[in-house]
Enzyme design. Structure first.
Site, PDB file in Angstrom:
ATOM      1  N   ASN A 173      -2.848   1.707   0.372  1.00  0.00           N
ATOM      2  CA  ASN A 173      -3.934   1.641  -0.228  1.00  0.00           C
ATOM      3  C   ASN A 173      -5.270   2.591   0.822  1.00  0.00           C
ATOM      4  O   ASN A 173      -5.440   2.281   1.861  1.00  0.00           O
ATOM      5  CB  ASN A 173      -4.230   0.266  -0.341  1.00  0.00           C
ATOM      6  N   HIS A 175     -10.009   1.794   1.069  1.00  0.00           N
ATOM      7  CA  HIS A 175     -11.284   2.156   2.035  1.00  0.00           C
ATOM      8  C   HIS A 175     -11.311   3.110   3.971  1.00  0.00           C
ATOM      9  O   HIS A 175     -12.576   3.142   4.695  1.00  0.00           O
ATOM     10  CB  HIS A 175     -10.458   0.830   3.981  1.00  0.00           C
ATOM     11  N   HIS A 189      -8.293   1.717  -5.547  1.00  0.00           N
ATOM     12  CA  HIS A 189      -8.209   1.467  -6.632  1.00  0.00           C
ATOM     13  C   HIS A 189     -10.267   1.522  -7.304  1.00  0.00           C
ATOM     14  O   HIS A 189     -11.037   1.484  -6.543  1.00  0.00           O
ATOM     15  CB  HIS A 189      -8.503  -0.411  -6.241  1.00  0.00           C
ATOM     16  N   ARG A 247     -12.978   0.857  -8.640  1.00  0.00           N
ATOM     17  CA  ARG A 247     -13.707  -0.918  -9.364  1.00  0.00           C
ATOM     18  C   ARG A 247     -14.846  -0.420  -9.832  1.00  0.00           C
ATOM     19  O   ARG A 247     -15.137   1.015 -10.070  1.00  0.00           O
ATOM     20  CB  ARG A 247     -14.674  -1.354  -7.563  1.00  0.00           C
ATOM     21  N   ARG A 281     -17.609   1.384  -5.677  1.00  0.00           N
ATOM     22  CA  ARG A 281     -17.941   0.744  -4.193  1.00  0.00           C
ATOM     23  C   ARG A 281     -17.342   1.540  -3.347  1.00  0.00           C
ATOM     24  O   ARG A 281     -17.552   2.313  -1.960  1.00  0.00           O
ATOM     25  CB  ARG A 281     -17.881  -0.532  -3.741  1.00  0.00           C
ATOM     26  N   GLU A 284      -5.201   1.362  -8.607  1.00  0.00           N
ATOM     27  CA  GLU A 284      -5.879  -0.369  -9.449  1.00  0.00           C
ATOM     28  C   GLU A 284      -7.073  -0.393 -10.076  1.00  0.00           C
ATOM     29  O   GLU A 284      -7.028   0.485  -9.746  1.00  0.00           O
ATOM     30  CB  GLU A 284      -5.713  -1.372  -8.464  1.00  0.00           C
ATOM     31  N   THR A 343      -9.732  -8.772  -3.843  1.00  0.00           N
ATOM     32  CA  THR A 343      -9.252  -9.415  -4.944  1.00  0.00           C
ATOM     33  C   THR A 343      -8.436 -10.357  -4.326  1.00  0.00           C
ATOM     34  O   THR A 343      -8.319 -10.288  -3.209  1.00  0.00           O
ATOM     35  CB  THR A 343      -7.784  -8.133  -5.493  1.00  0.00           C
ATOM     36  N   GLU A 371       4.152  -7.329  -9.354  1.00  0.00           N
ATOM     37  CA  GLU A 371       3.144  -6.989  -7.818  1.00  0.00           C
ATOM     38  C   GLU A 371       3.053  -8.738  -7.312  1.00  0.00           C
ATOM     39  O   GLU A 371       2.010  -9.113  -8.122  1.00  0.00           O
ATOM     40  CB  GLU A 371       2.226  -6.543  -7.388  1.00  0.00           C
ATOM     41  N   HIS A 409      -1.146  -7.866  -0.086  1.00  0.00           N
ATOM     42  CA  HIS A 409      -2.158  -8.256  -0.122  1.00  0.00           C
ATOM     43  C   HIS A 409      -2.519  -8.632   1.837  1.00  0.00           C
ATOM     44  O   HIS A 409      -1.284  -9.459   0.936  1.00  0.00           O
ATOM     45  CB  HIS A 409      -2.572  -9.048  -0.988  1.00  0.00           C
TER      46      HIS A 409
HETATM   47  N1  PXP Z   1      -2.195  -5.367  -3.522  1.00  0.00           N
HETATM   48  C1  PXP Z   1      -3.444  -4.420  -4.526  1.00  0.00           C
HETATM   49  C2  PXP Z   1      -3.510  -5.843  -5.764  1.00  0.00           C
HETATM   50  C3  PXP Z   1      -4.570  -5.263  -4.142  1.00  0.00           C
HETATM   51  O1  PXP Z   1      -5.579  -4.919  -4.411  1.00  0.00           O
HETATM   52  C4  PXP Z   1      -4.919  -4.929  -2.332  1.00  0.00           C
HETATM   53  C5  PXP Z   1      -6.144  -4.887  -1.735  1.00  0.00           C
HETATM   54  O2  PXP Z   1      -7.216  -3.593  -2.467  1.00  0.00           O
HETATM   55  C6  PXP Z   1      -3.268  -4.793  -1.661  1.00  0.00           C
HETATM   56  C7  PXP Z   1      -2.401  -4.699  -2.557  1.00  0.00           C
HETATM   57  C8  PXP Z   1      -3.618  -4.532  -0.241  1.00  0.00           C
HETATM   58  O3  PXP Z   1      -4.441  -5.681   0.404  1.00  0.00           O
HETATM   59  P1  PXP Z   1      -4.727  -5.393   1.606  1.00  0.00           P
HETATM   60  O4  PXP Z   1      -5.633  -3.878   2.038  1.00  0.00           O
HETATM   61  O5  PXP Z   1      -4.925  -6.573   2.074  1.00  0.00           O
HETATM   62  O6  PXP Z   1      -3.284  -4.677   2.169  1.00  0.00           O
END
Ligand code: PXP
Length: 235
Positions: A6, A9, A42, A44, A48, A69, A100, A150, A189
């Site tokens: 992901n 960030h 994602h 959003r 953001r 996402e 999330t 997921e 997550h």
């Molecule tokens: N899976 C989903 C559905 C999420 O919303 C997120 C966070 O954006 C992640 C995985 C990844 O989580 P993390 O950033 O804590 O690795």
């Protein structure tokens, strides 16, 4: 086990200065070069981190799998159908949350969800739903027509000792149950370089989705080279 990264960030950091660097698309391509199975972003409601233009550029650039996402809104549905990612992952979204916070409430949204998924099926876009590792929720997700679940690992990541062991058991059992229903299973997550270890043994989980830990590690492992490079220039 496959890894999807992901890159939200990278965009968070870029947006902090409102400039072009660091570029999430460049980061996604770097991750692809390392051999990841896919790139997750994602979009959003408040934009953001990832912006609409990032999504369009990612679509052009990604050659593995783009996983969008998104919240279950008609605005996002239109964007997704236009952008055609390989996969969408439905997540609950609250404006005030930092990230999330938990799985999708399928019981509450079942009817709307079932209708919401139909155009994606027709468009050949795979669907995943981010849910708690519970049998009832998994059964409903399958009934609604999802291809993938997921499993939310956020609680596992937060717990310690015996509670963590119990949560891992819950995830393992949920993964086996989802697989028995013919669903593909991924997890994500809060996973990081330490708590990921037991997941290597859970063969029913095909892929993990990780963001924060990898981007945070990238900053710290890359900082030394970045500082040295500037010092070399200044010499
Ligand atoms: N899976 C989903 C559905 C999420 O919303 C997120 C966070 O954006 C992640 C995985 C990844 O989580 P993390 O950033 O804590 O690795």
């Amino acid at each position: 086990m496959r890894l999807a990264v992901n890159i939200d960030h990278i965009a968070t950091l870029r947006n902090a200065r409102g400039e072009k660097e660091p570029d999430p698309i460049e980061a996604a391509l770097l991750a692809e070069q390392c051999g990841v199975a896919g790139i997750v972003c994602h979009l959003r409601e408040d934009r953001r981190h990832i912006k609409d233009n990032d999504l369009a550029r990612l679509r052009q650039a990604i050659t593995t799998k783009l996983d969008l996402e998104m919240a279950m809104t008609t605005e996002l549905q239109e964007i997704a159908l236009r952008t055609k990612p390989e996969l969408i992952t439905l997540v609950p979204e609250k404006r005030e949350e930092l990230t999330t916070e938990g799985g999708f409430d399928i019981v509450r949204h079942f009817r709307f969800l079932t209708e919401f998924l139909k155009p994606f099926k027709l468009a050949g876009i795979e669907v995943s739903i981010f849910i708690e590792p519970e049998k009832k929720t998994i059964s409903l997700a399958a009934e609604a027509g999802t291809d993938i679940v997921e499993l939310h690992t956020g609680l596992y990541a937060l717990k310690q000792n015996d509670e963590r062991v119990l949560e891992l058991k819950r995830i393992r059992e949920a993964a086996a149950f989802a697989k028995s229903l013919g669903l593909k299973v991924v997890a994500g997550h809060g996973l990081n370089y330490i708590n990921i270890a037991p997941f290597r043994e859970i063969t029913d989980i095909e892929e993990v989705s990780i963001g924060h830990a990898i981007i945070a590690r990238a900053v710290m492992t890359g900082l030394e080279e970045a500082v040295r490079e500037m010092l070399r220039i200044l010499k």
